[in-house]
Design a protein around this motif. Structure first.
Motif, PDB file in Angstrom:
ATOM      1  N   GLY A  40      91.395  11.387 -12.474  1.00 43.72           N
ATOM      2  CA  GLY A  40      90.513   9.541 -12.283  1.00 43.72           C
ATOM      3  C   GLY A  40      91.384   9.042 -11.602  1.00 43.72           C
ATOM      4  N   GLU A  41      92.826   9.074 -11.138  1.00 43.74           N
ATOM      5  CA  GLU A  41      93.805   7.965 -10.679  1.00 43.74           C
ATOM      6  C   GLU A  41      95.033   7.990  -9.575  1.00 43.74           C
ATOM      7  OE1 GLU A  41      94.640   7.136 -15.509  1.00 43.74           O
ATOM      8  OE2 GLU A  41      96.546   7.294 -13.961  1.00 43.74           O
TER       9      GLU A  41
ATOM     10  N   VAL B  89      87.194  12.095  -2.272  1.00 43.89           N
ATOM     11  CA  VAL B  89      87.436  10.998  -2.888  1.00 43.89           C
ATOM     12  C   VAL B  89      88.317  10.253  -2.488  1.00 43.89           C
ATOM     13  CG1 VAL B  89      89.622  10.065  -5.074  1.00 43.89           C
ATOM     14  CG2 VAL B  89      87.744  12.130  -5.776  1.00 43.89           C
ATOM     15  N   TYR B  90      87.732   9.121  -2.014  1.00 43.69           N
ATOM     16  CA  TYR B  90      88.589   8.886  -0.871  1.00 43.69           C
ATOM     17  C   TYR B  90      89.779   6.957  -1.315  1.00 43.69           C
ATOM     18  CZ  TYR B  90      85.836  10.021   2.081  1.00 43.69           C
ATOM     19  OH  TYR B  90      85.101  10.791   3.405  1.00 43.69           O
ATOM     20  N   LEU B  91      90.881   7.214  -1.369  1.00 48.67           N
ATOM     21  CA  LEU B  91      91.479   6.695  -1.814  1.00 48.67           C
ATOM     22  C   LEU B  91      92.203   4.888  -0.851  1.00 48.67           C
ATOM     23  CD1 LEU B  91      94.269   9.607  -3.080  1.00 48.67           C
ATOM     24  CD2 LEU B  91      92.285   7.500  -5.348  1.00 48.67           C
ATOM     25  N   CYS B  92      92.297   4.318  -1.538  1.00 48.06           N
ATOM     26  CA  CYS B  92      93.203   3.100  -1.364  1.00 48.06           C
ATOM     27  C   CYS B  92      94.708   2.874  -1.391  1.00 48.06           C
ATOM     28  CB  CYS B  92      92.042   1.644  -1.196  1.00 48.06           C
ATOM     29  SG  CYS B  92      92.802   0.464  -0.030  1.00 48.06           S
ATOM     30  N   ALA B  93      95.382   2.252  -0.877  1.00 56.09           N
ATOM     31  CA  ALA B  93      96.619   2.131  -1.843  1.00 56.09           C
ATOM     32  C   ALA B  93      97.262   0.377  -0.624  1.00 56.09           C
ATOM     33  CB  ALA B  93      97.958   3.096  -0.803  1.00 56.09           C
ATOM     34  N   SER B  94      98.008  -0.245  -0.568  1.00 67.42           N
ATOM     35  CA  SER B  94      98.246  -0.919  -0.147  1.00 67.42           C
ATOM     36  C   SER B  94     100.270  -1.871  -0.684  1.00 67.42           C
ATOM     37  CB  SER B  94      98.133  -2.481  -0.616  1.00 67.42           C
ATOM     38  OG  SER B  94      98.510  -2.974  -2.201  1.00 67.42           O
ATOM     39  N   GLN B 105     103.899   3.220  -1.529  1.00 69.92           N
ATOM     40  CA  GLN B 105     101.826   2.145  -1.633  1.00 69.92           C
ATOM     41  C   GLN B 105     101.932   2.729  -2.840  1.00 69.92           C
ATOM     42  OE1 GLN B 105     100.378   5.387   1.429  1.00 69.92           O
ATOM     43  NE2 GLN B 105     101.639   4.051   2.255  1.00 69.92           N
ATOM     44  N   TYR B 106     101.139   1.524  -3.336  1.00 68.68           N
ATOM     45  CA  TYR B 106     100.663   0.942  -4.514  1.00 68.68           C
ATOM     46  C   TYR B 106      98.643   1.304  -4.750  1.00 68.68           C
ATOM     47  CZ  TYR B 106     104.602  -1.360  -6.108  1.00 68.68           C
ATOM     48  OH  TYR B 106     105.779  -1.350  -5.797  1.00 68.68           O
ATOM     49  N   PHE B 107      98.341   2.220  -5.408  1.00 67.40           N
ATOM     50  CA  PHE B 107      97.153   2.624  -5.131  1.00 67.40           C
ATOM     51  C   PHE B 107      96.070   2.518  -6.003  1.00 67.40           C
ATOM     52  CE2 PHE B 107      97.628   6.616  -1.717  1.00 67.40           C
ATOM     53  CZ  PHE B 107      99.051   6.745  -1.508  1.00 67.40           C
ATOM     54  N   GLY B 108      94.780   2.236  -5.922  1.00 63.85           N
ATOM     55  CA  GLY B 108      94.020   2.398  -6.491  1.00 63.85           C
ATOM     56  C   GLY B 108      93.418   3.513  -6.993  1.00 63.85           C
ATOM     57  N   ALA B 109      92.042   3.644  -8.152  1.00 60.82           N
ATOM     58  CA  ALA B 109      91.766   5.032  -8.778  1.00 60.82           C
ATOM     59  C   ALA B 109      91.041   5.527  -7.113  1.00 60.82           C
ATOM     60  CB  ALA B 109      91.249   4.769  -9.745  1.00 60.82           C
ATOM     61  N   GLY B 110      90.686   4.693  -6.581  1.00 58.32           N
ATOM     62  CA  GLY B 110      89.981   5.710  -5.462  1.00 58.32           C
ATOM     63  C   GLY B 110      88.056   6.128  -6.202  1.00 58.32           C
ATOM     64  N   THR B 111      87.592   5.853  -5.175  1.00 64.64           N
ATOM     65  CA  THR B 111      85.987   5.866  -5.192  1.00 64.64           C
ATOM     66  C   THR B 111      85.836   7.645  -4.544  1.00 64.64           C
ATOM     67  OG1 THR B 111      85.818   4.281  -4.146  1.00 64.64           O
ATOM     68  CG2 THR B 111      83.574   6.143  -3.523  1.00 64.64           C
ATOM     69  N   ARG B 112      85.195   8.290  -5.653  1.00 59.02           N
ATOM     70  CA  ARG B 112      84.120   9.757  -5.627  1.00 59.02           C
ATOM     71  C   ARG B 112      82.973   9.946  -5.178  1.00 59.02           C
ATOM     72  NH1 ARG B 112      85.883  14.321  -7.152  1.00 59.02           N
ATOM     73  NH2 ARG B 112      87.461  13.155  -8.766  1.00 59.02           N
ATOM     74  N   LEU B 113      83.394   9.993  -4.210  1.00 62.91           N
ATOM     75  CA  LEU B 113      82.303  10.154  -2.991  1.00 62.91           C
ATOM     76  C   LEU B 113      81.220  11.698  -3.177  1.00 62.91           C
ATOM     77  CD1 LEU B 113      79.836   8.730  -1.003  1.00 62.91           C
ATOM     78  CD2 LEU B 113      81.674   9.543   0.657  1.00 62.91           C
ATOM     79  N   SER B 114      80.267  11.712  -3.166  1.00 63.42           N
ATOM     80  CA  SER B 114      79.066  12.729  -3.362  1.00 63.42           C
ATOM     81  C   SER B 114      78.348  12.849  -2.551  1.00 63.42           C
ATOM     82  CB  SER B 114      78.782  13.504  -4.608  1.00 63.42           C
ATOM     83  OG  SER B 114      80.007  13.684  -5.781  1.00 63.42           O
ATOM     84  N   VAL B 115      77.963  13.214  -1.050  1.00 60.98           N
ATOM     85  CA  VAL B 115      76.330  13.724  -0.659  1.00 60.98           C
ATOM     86  C   VAL B 115      76.002  14.866  -0.917  1.00 60.98           C
ATOM     87  CG1 VAL B 115      76.209  13.889   2.413  1.00 60.98           C
ATOM     88  CG2 VAL B 115      78.578  12.485   1.379  1.00 60.98           C
ATOM     89  N   LEU B 116      74.850  14.553  -1.238  1.00 62.59           N
ATOM     90  CA  LEU B 116      73.839  15.815  -1.632  1.00 62.59           C
ATOM     91  C   LEU B 116      72.902  16.472  -0.177  1.00 62.59           C
ATOM     92  CD1 LEU B 116      72.528  14.516  -4.953  1.00 62.59           C
ATOM     93  CD2 LEU B 116      74.243  15.595  -4.242  1.00 62.59           C
TER      94      LEU B 116
END
Lengths: 112, 116
Positions: A40-41, B89-94, B105-116
């Motif tokens: 989750g991180e 999970v789509y992760l962004c870092a800056s 790289q400093y990462f965010g916690a991500g967006t978990r994408l689920s496509v049904l």
């Protein structure tokens, strides 16, 4: 094309045991990073190794950069449940200093 | 101080719909990266922004994927006509472009994408 291969992919060991994770490539990197990711991180940087043959220690974790700057290892002594997570190595390329290539990851589980 | 922020944290969508994922980088960081991570595996590079330079789009898997970075700060990753294989999970870092932590790289916690 996967430039960085990690082994093993999965590892489950008992608390107190030692372990080594490997990161190998046919490419030369200007530096190599190790990250740890918990569920989750996002990944969090543990260490950067820059010089061929360099060894860095972070408490019970020892990181080594290969002499040829193509490979690295992470050794954990007396593993603890808190070490559980996904370990990722990442290489910084000479050709594009800001494009970092991540390895395939090693999922580590430490049993109490 | 604030870290990298991503929203939403979870997104469930139907196949064929468009989705937008947002990333707020750390203030002052000129480099921004998007990655995709499937099933807790390694990170797949998608796109990289650095200052005002043209972005490196070499990792985008198809023309359904695009990204923008407005004003050198916030970035949006858009996936059009989503497919089930886009679930990840789509992760962004800056990252700063100078200083002792350049290339970190400093990462965010991500967006978990689920496509049904």
């Amino acid at each position: 094309t996967q430039l960085l291969e990690q082994s093993p992919q999965f590892l489950s060991i008992q608390e107190g045991e030692n372990l080594t994770v490997y990161c190998n490539s046919s490419s030369v990197f200007s530096s190599l990073q190790w990250y740890r990711q918990e569920p989750g991180e996002g990944p969090v940087l543990l260490v950067t190794v820059v010089t061929g043959g360099e060894v860095k220690k972070l408490k019970r974790l020892t990181f080594q950069f290969g002499d040829a700057r193509k490979d690295s290892s992470l050794h954990i002594t007396a593993a603890q449940p808190g070490d559980t997570g996904l370990y990722l190595c990442a290489g910084v390329q000479y050709s594009s200093a800001s494009k970092i290539i991540f390895g395939s990851g090693t999922r580590l589980s430490i049993r109490p | 101080g604030a870290g990298v922020s991503q929203s939403p944290s979870n997104k469930v969508t139907e196949k064929g719909k468009d989705v937008e994922l947002r990333c707020d980088p750390i203030s002052g960081h000129t480099a921004l990266y998007w990655y995709r991570q499937s099933l807790g595996q390694g990170l797949e590079f998608l796109i990289y922004f650095q200052g005002n330079s043209a972005p490196d789009k070499s990792g985008l898997p198809s023309d359904r994927f695009s990204a923008e970075r407005t004003g050198g700060s916030v970035s949006t990753l858009t996936i059009q006509r989503t497919q089930q294989e886009d679930s990840a999970v789509y992760l962004c870092a800056s990252s700063p472009d100078r200083g002792y932590d350049k290339n970190i790289q400093y990462f965010g916690a991500g967006t978990r994408l689920s496509v049904l």
